[in-house]
Design an enzyme around this catalytic site. Structure first.
Site, PDB file in Angstrom:
ATOM      1  N   LYS A 116       0.812  -1.225   0.000  1.00 20.45           N
ATOM      2  CA  LYS A 116       0.000   0.000   0.000  1.00 20.45           C
ATOM      3  C   LYS A 116       0.842   1.271   0.000  1.00 20.45           C
ATOM      4  CE  LYS A 116      -4.146  -2.001   1.913  1.00 20.45           C
ATOM      5  NZ  LYS A 116      -5.196  -1.915   2.915  1.00 20.45           N
ATOM      6  N   GLY A 164      -8.452  -7.336   3.141  1.00 19.28           N
ATOM      7  CA  GLY A 164      -9.566  -7.992   3.833  1.00 19.28           C
ATOM      8  C   GLY A 164      -9.859  -7.358   5.182  1.00 19.28           C
ATOM      9  N   GLU A 200      -2.220   7.059   8.827  1.00 23.86           N
ATOM     10  CA  GLU A 200      -2.873   8.150   8.099  1.00 23.86           C
ATOM     11  C   GLU A 200      -4.045   8.695   8.902  1.00 23.86           C
ATOM     12  OE1 GLU A 200      -3.647   6.286   4.219  1.00 23.86           O
ATOM     13  OE2 GLU A 200      -5.587   5.584   4.884  1.00 23.86           O
ATOM     14  N   HIS A 208     -16.832   4.984   1.202  1.00 26.82           N
ATOM     15  CA  HIS A 208     -15.906   4.221   0.365  1.00 26.82           C
ATOM     16  C   HIS A 208     -16.464   4.249  -1.057  1.00 26.82           C
ATOM     17  CE1 HIS A 208     -13.255   0.622  -0.549  1.00 26.82           C
ATOM     18  NE2 HIS A 208     -14.058   0.691  -1.580  1.00 26.82           N
ATOM     19  N   GLU A 288      -6.338   2.637  -1.910  1.00 27.98           N
ATOM     20  CA  GLU A 288      -5.570   1.512  -2.445  1.00 27.98           C
ATOM     21  C   GLU A 288      -6.094   1.117  -3.812  1.00 27.98           C
ATOM     22  OE1 GLU A 288      -5.849  -2.409  -0.910  1.00 27.98           O
ATOM     23  OE2 GLU A 288      -7.965  -2.267  -0.429  1.00 27.98           O
ATOM     24  N   ARG A 292      -7.541  -6.853  -9.585  1.00 25.61           N
ATOM     25  CA  ARG A 292      -8.289  -8.053  -9.958  1.00 25.61           C
ATOM     26  C   ARG A 292      -9.737  -7.681 -10.224  1.00 25.61           C
ATOM     27  NH1 ARG A 292     -11.134  -7.964  -5.172  1.00 25.61           N
ATOM     28  NH2 ARG A 292      -9.857  -7.379  -3.401  1.00 25.61           N
TER      29      ARG A 292
HETATM   30  P1  ADP Z   1      -8.272  -3.562   2.933  1.00 30.01           P
HETATM   31  O1  ADP Z   1      -7.229  -3.649   1.864  1.00 30.01           O
HETATM   32  O2  ADP Z   1      -7.947  -4.359   4.151  1.00 30.01           O
HETATM   33  O3  ADP Z   1      -9.658  -3.777   2.411  1.00 30.01           O
HETATM   34  P2  ADP Z   1      -8.584  -0.639   2.723  1.00 30.01           P
HETATM   35  O4  ADP Z   1      -7.391   0.229   2.692  1.00 30.01           O
HETATM   36  O5  ADP Z   1      -9.247  -0.916   1.399  1.00 30.01           O
HETATM   37  O6  ADP Z   1      -8.202  -2.027   3.442  1.00 30.01           O
HETATM   38  O7  ADP Z   1      -9.659  -0.069   3.713  1.00 30.01           O
HETATM   39  C1  ADP Z   1     -10.832  -0.788   4.023  1.00 30.01           C
HETATM   40  C2  ADP Z   1     -11.833   0.100   4.723  1.00 30.01           C
HETATM   41  O8  ADP Z   1     -11.263   0.618   5.938  1.00 30.01           O
HETATM   42  C3  ADP Z   1     -12.257   1.329   3.948  1.00 30.01           C
HETATM   43  O9  ADP Z   1     -13.292   1.060   3.043  1.00 30.01           O
HETATM   44  C4  ADP Z   1     -12.705   2.242   5.078  1.00 30.01           C
HETATM   45  O10 ADP Z   1     -13.977   1.878   5.557  1.00 30.01           O
HETATM   46  C5  ADP Z   1     -11.701   1.944   6.177  1.00 30.01           C
HETATM   47  N1  ADP Z   1     -10.557   2.872   6.109  1.00 30.01           N
HETATM   48  C6  ADP Z   1      -9.332   2.652   5.585  1.00 30.01           C
HETATM   49  N2  ADP Z   1      -8.537   3.746   5.691  1.00 30.01           N
HETATM   50  C7  ADP Z   1      -9.274   4.705   6.315  1.00 30.01           C
HETATM   51  C8  ADP Z   1      -9.036   6.074   6.727  1.00 30.01           C
HETATM   52  N3  ADP Z   1      -7.870   6.680   6.546  1.00 30.01           N
HETATM   53  N4  ADP Z   1     -10.061   6.731   7.326  1.00 30.01           N
HETATM   54  C9  ADP Z   1     -11.257   6.142   7.538  1.00 30.01           C
HETATM   55  N5  ADP Z   1     -11.544   4.859   7.182  1.00 30.01           N
HETATM   56  C10 ADP Z   1     -10.568   4.146   6.585  1.00 30.01           C
END
Ligand code: ADP
Length: 447
Positions: A116, A164, A200, A208, A288, A292
């Protein structure tokens, strides 16, 4: 185009890929683990090969077994689906070394986006907005705390190898930060054998929103609009819809252009998703990229009229994208709910068991993507998702009404499912107004 493809997956996505291959006249080879030997979709494949016992480490994640199957069956390409080996750069490299086409981006791109921090660096280079945070890994608690103080609480500590929803912890103040930092690190080490974390700013009331992109081998990259996946439980998606009620046409254009810029920056090929968080003011920030096809690709299909898995197969086979960005038309509204075999009365714990009776919803504008049938034994070994219910409507209201009807028609006896939760959500006043954030479930449905 490839004439014979191996599907390195199971369940609904294996069936989804099978269907796409058939519609393109591509021969299919399905692999399965011993516990999946009765899976009905195996009957639809041209050839099936058992690749090992139930545990995924010895079957769906076992690279030598899958490559041997591909060589025995003499396929030209492998479709990895989602999960399992779909984002495994080493697997994509082994495919390349064995002269088998991996249906997805290059191993280099998978590796870069799978980390990431590297992905954030690439996004920055491409001019994509980022959430304020550490510029790289934070190696010590002191360093992490310093960053947290600088950006201001609340913060989120995230595993660079994360996925996940694992390896992530929120801290609201310095006191909780110390525990959160240690917990994120150790969870990341256990889950990904990589304890690297970064910090962060935690956006408390965010959505999202992710953008689907598709790129061919000839330098054409398009985006296919966004999906709103804010309805989540423990950072895992439950419901997805397209378009997002938070995205204006101008924002859609800007987010789409950001996603395409990142894809171009990294030399992306095939289907991919660029994920963003959107704050109350409509600012969007990259989180991120998933390299896929995703579970929720269906809602994009419903509003674009495109078959994304067919497109994956076509571009992997060398065809140029058959349309330009200007030709992409979005129409109506689509919602997908994930039907999981889980017990709402027991903390939504996954439940294995036999499906005694099944009635699958149908009718106009209703799509049921699932591999289950009456008598099917849900193995305790894999993910608890047993189907996806997708409804299209001319507008969001119609899609919600359609989904309510479809959920009422869905009958699964023998195991409890998440359908009851979805019925309640469809009636929730905030959901109906489109007032959703990633903490929606926590706010209205916990307990
Ligand atoms: P993963 O790869 O484990 O799915 P992500 O980076 O896609 O992790 O984040 C998954 C979820 O976590 C996001 O959809 C959001 O709900 C929450 N999230 C991640 N980063 C943040 C952030 N900086 N602030 C608020 N929520 C976050």
């Amino acid at each position: 185009m490839h004439s014979r493809v191996l599907i390195a997956n199971r369940g609904e996505i294996a069936l989804r890929i099978l269907r796409a291959c058939k519609s393109l006249g591509i021969e299919t080879v399905c692999v399965y683990s011993e516990i999946d030997r009765d899976a009905i979709y195996l009957r639809f494949a041209d050839e099936t090969i058992c690749i090992g016992p139930a545990p995924s480490a010895q079957s769906y994640l076992d690279i030598p077994s899958i490559i041997s199957a591909a060589e025995i069956a003499d396929v030209e390409a492998i479709h990895p689906g989602y999960g399992f080996l779909a984002e495994n750069a080493h697997f994509a490299q082994v495919c390349r070394d064995c002269k088998i086409d991996f249906i997805g981006p290059s191993p280099e791109v998978i590796a870069a986006m799978g980390d990431k921090i590297t992905a954030k660096e690439m996004a920055k280079k491409a001019g994509v907005p980022l959430i304020p945070g550490s510029t790289g890994l934070v190696d010590t608690e002191e360093e992490a705390l310093e960053v947290a103080r600088e950006i201001g609480f609340p913060v989120i500590i995230k595993a660079t190898a994360g996925g996940g929803g694992r390896g992530m912890r929120v801290a609201h103040n310095e006191l909780s930060f110390v525990n959160a930092y240690a917990a994120a690190r150790s969870e990341a080490e256990i889950a990904f054998k990589n304890s690297g974390v970064y910090v962060e700013r935690y956006l408390e009331t965010s959505r999202h929103v992710e953008v689907q992109i598709m790129a061919d081998k000839h330098g054409n990259v398009v985006h296919l609009g966004e999906r709103d996946c804010s309805i989540q439980r423990r950072h895992q998606k439950l419901i997805e819809e397209a378009p997002s009620t938070a995205v204006s046409p101008e924002m859609r254009k800007a987010m789409g252009e950001s996603a395409v810029a990142l894809a171009r920056e990294v030399g992306y090929e095939n289907a991919g998703t660029v994920e963003f968080l959107v704050d109350e003011k409509g600012n969007y920030y990259f989180i991120e990229m998933n390299t896929r096809i995703q579970v929720e690709h269906t809602v994009t299909e419903e509003i674009t009229g495109l078959d994304l898995v067919c497109l994956q197969l076509e571009v992997a086979g060398g065809k140029p994208l058959p349309f330009t960005q200007d030709e992409v038309q979005l129409s109506g509204h689509a919602i997908e709910v994930r039907i999981n075999a889980e017990d709402p009365d027991d903390g939504f714990k996954p439940r294995a068991g036999t499906i005694e009776r099944l009635f699958a919803p149908g009718g106009r504008r209703v799509r049921w993507d699932s591999h289950i049938y009456a008598g099917y034994k849900i193995p305790p070994t894999y993910d608890s998702m047993i189907g996806k219910l997708i409804v299209w409507g001319e507008d969001r209201e119609q899609a919600i009404e359609g989904m309510k009807r479809a959920l009422d028609e869905l009958i699964v006896e023998g195991v409890p499912t998440s359908a009851s939760l979805h019925r309640r959500i469809m009636n929730n006043v905030h959901f109906r107004r489109g007032n959703i954030t990633t903490s929606f479930i926590e706010d209205y449905f916990s307990g």
